[in-house]
Design an enzyme around this catalytic site. Structure first.
Site, PDB file in Angstrom:
ATOM      1  N   ASP A   1     -11.326  -5.881   6.265  1.00 51.35           N
ATOM      2  CA  ASP A   1     -10.473  -7.082   6.342  1.00 51.35           C
ATOM      3  C   ASP A   1     -10.356  -7.560   7.793  1.00 51.35           C
ATOM      4  OD1 ASP A   1     -10.049  -6.857   3.595  1.00 51.35           O
ATOM      5  OD2 ASP A   1      -8.376  -5.478   3.904  1.00 51.35           O
TER       6      ASP A   1
ATOM      7  N   GLY B   1     -20.574   0.087   7.931  1.00 51.24           N
ATOM      8  CA  GLY B   1     -19.820   1.250   8.373  1.00 51.24           C
ATOM      9  C   GLY B   1     -19.957   1.468   9.878  1.00 51.24           C
TER      10      GLY B   1
ATOM     11  N   ASN C   1     -20.428  -5.311   1.903  1.00 53.81           N
ATOM     12  CA  ASN C   1     -21.141  -4.133   2.382  1.00 53.81           C
ATOM     13  C   ASN C   1     -22.396  -4.012   1.498  1.00 53.81           C
ATOM     14  OD1 ASN C   1     -20.405  -2.883  -0.044  1.00 53.81           O
ATOM     15  ND2 ASN C   1     -18.663  -1.818   0.868  1.00 53.81           N
TER      16      ASN C   1
ATOM     17  N   ASP D   1       0.848  -1.194   0.000  1.00 55.61           N
ATOM     18  CA  ASP D   1       0.000   0.000   0.000  1.00 55.61           C
ATOM     19  C   ASP D   1       0.883   1.244   0.000  1.00 55.61           C
ATOM     20  OD1 ASP D   1      -2.142  -1.693   0.084  1.00 55.61           O
ATOM     21  OD2 ASP D   1      -2.750  -1.214   2.140  1.00 55.61           O
TER      22      ASP D   1
END
Ligand code: RIB
Length: 298
Positions: A246, A215, A183, A13
């Protein structure tokens, strides 16, 4: 000790902290730049290991410098990398991430993750057979996802499929899934119902049990024919949501032997801690931190 196998992506990342997201064509001055190991598969493997599980990873890195760092990072976290391949002539997966105001935007380049094949999963059949759960996501080729479902289901091992990034999936695949963990947006896409906002109706419509992340609101879950049930989220100051999903998936797998309701509650707590810290693998909690957060709740 829960034994988990993760089949999935391994990325580096490339994280930029910015005061806000740039508009198209705009150049902004950022606050900080970091390289942090990530990738949905590796994140789930590391999160499960930190929560105390015995974890094996199936995936691929490239033969670049990132590949060595990513491999060594998994080893340092105690993840079994016997089935992590090093692919010659290609770079490791990367994710260019901008973090601003606790939100993120991500561009992923799969690179070596595109070389994770059904043969890699077949080679890992022995450890899959001995696992309590298999975790898989959609950052690797779909035929490898299908092979993971087929092999794990054939071995009688429950699979948690985290359908991220979202793609429409053949409905017969879902019959081999113990829990689908989307989601709201991902659930609509998987079921081919893009734009549908009634997520509880979508959960009822799904042909497999669903644990839906929502969320800050927490999660909704439905195992069989009952109405979807709600677990409230834990209030934290959001720093970076990268990898929170994750962490949720890993915790769900690790705590599933304690029952679905307990596992979802602990997964919400683990994800909240992850959101309160910077970086995907930077923010993942250890089991005692999850216990402490739960104990602090009224
Ligand atoms: O889920 C978060 C992850 O998505 C990041 O670590 C990034 O690598 C992307 O794969």
């Amino acid at each position: 000790m829960t034994r988990i196998v993760v089949v999935g992506s391994i990325n580096m990342d490339l994280v930029t902290l910015a005061p806000r997201f740039p508009d198209p064509g705009e150049t902004l001055t950022g606050d900080r730049f970091l390289t942090i190991p990530g990738g949905k598969g590796a994140n789930q493997a590391v999160a499960a290991a930190r929560l105390g599980a015995s974890v094996a990873m199936v995936g691929c890195v490239g033969d670049d410098a990132f590949g060595q760092q990513l491999h060594d990072g998994l080893v340092a976290e105690g993840v079994d990398v016997t089935h992590v391949g090093r692919v010659a002539g290609i770079g490791s997966g990367t994710a260019s991430i901008t973090v601003a105001g606790g939100e993120n935007s991500i561009v992923v380049v799969p690179a070596a993750n595109g070389r994770v094949t059904p043969a890699h999963v077949e080679a890992a059949r022995g450890i899959v057979r001995g696992a309590d759960a298999v975790l898989v996501q959609l950052e690797i080729p779909l035929d490898t996802v299908e092979a993971t479902l087929r092999i794990a289901h054939g071995e009688g091992v429950p699979v948690i499929l985290n359908p991220a990034p979202a793609q429409r999936l053949p409905m017969d695949w879902l019959s081999r899934v113990r829990f689908l963990t989307p989601n709201q947006h991902e659930l609509a896409t998987v079921l081919g119902a893009e734009g549908e906002t009634d997520f509880r109706a979508l959960m009822r419509h799904a042909p497999c049990p669903v644990v839906l992340t929502h969320g800050a609101d927490g999660a909704w879950f439905r195992e069989k024919d009952e109405e979807p049930r709600h677990q409230a989220g834990f209030k934290v100051e959001a720093v970076d949501s990268t990898g929170a999903g994750d962490t949720f998936n890993a915790a769900l797998a690790v705590y599933l032997p304690e029952g679905l309701e307990v596992a979802v509650r602990k997964a919400c707590a683990a994800a909240a801690i992850a959101v309160s810290r910077l970086g995907a693998q930077g923010g993942m909690p250890r089991a005692d931190e999850v216990t402490a957060l739960l104990a602090s709740q009224p």
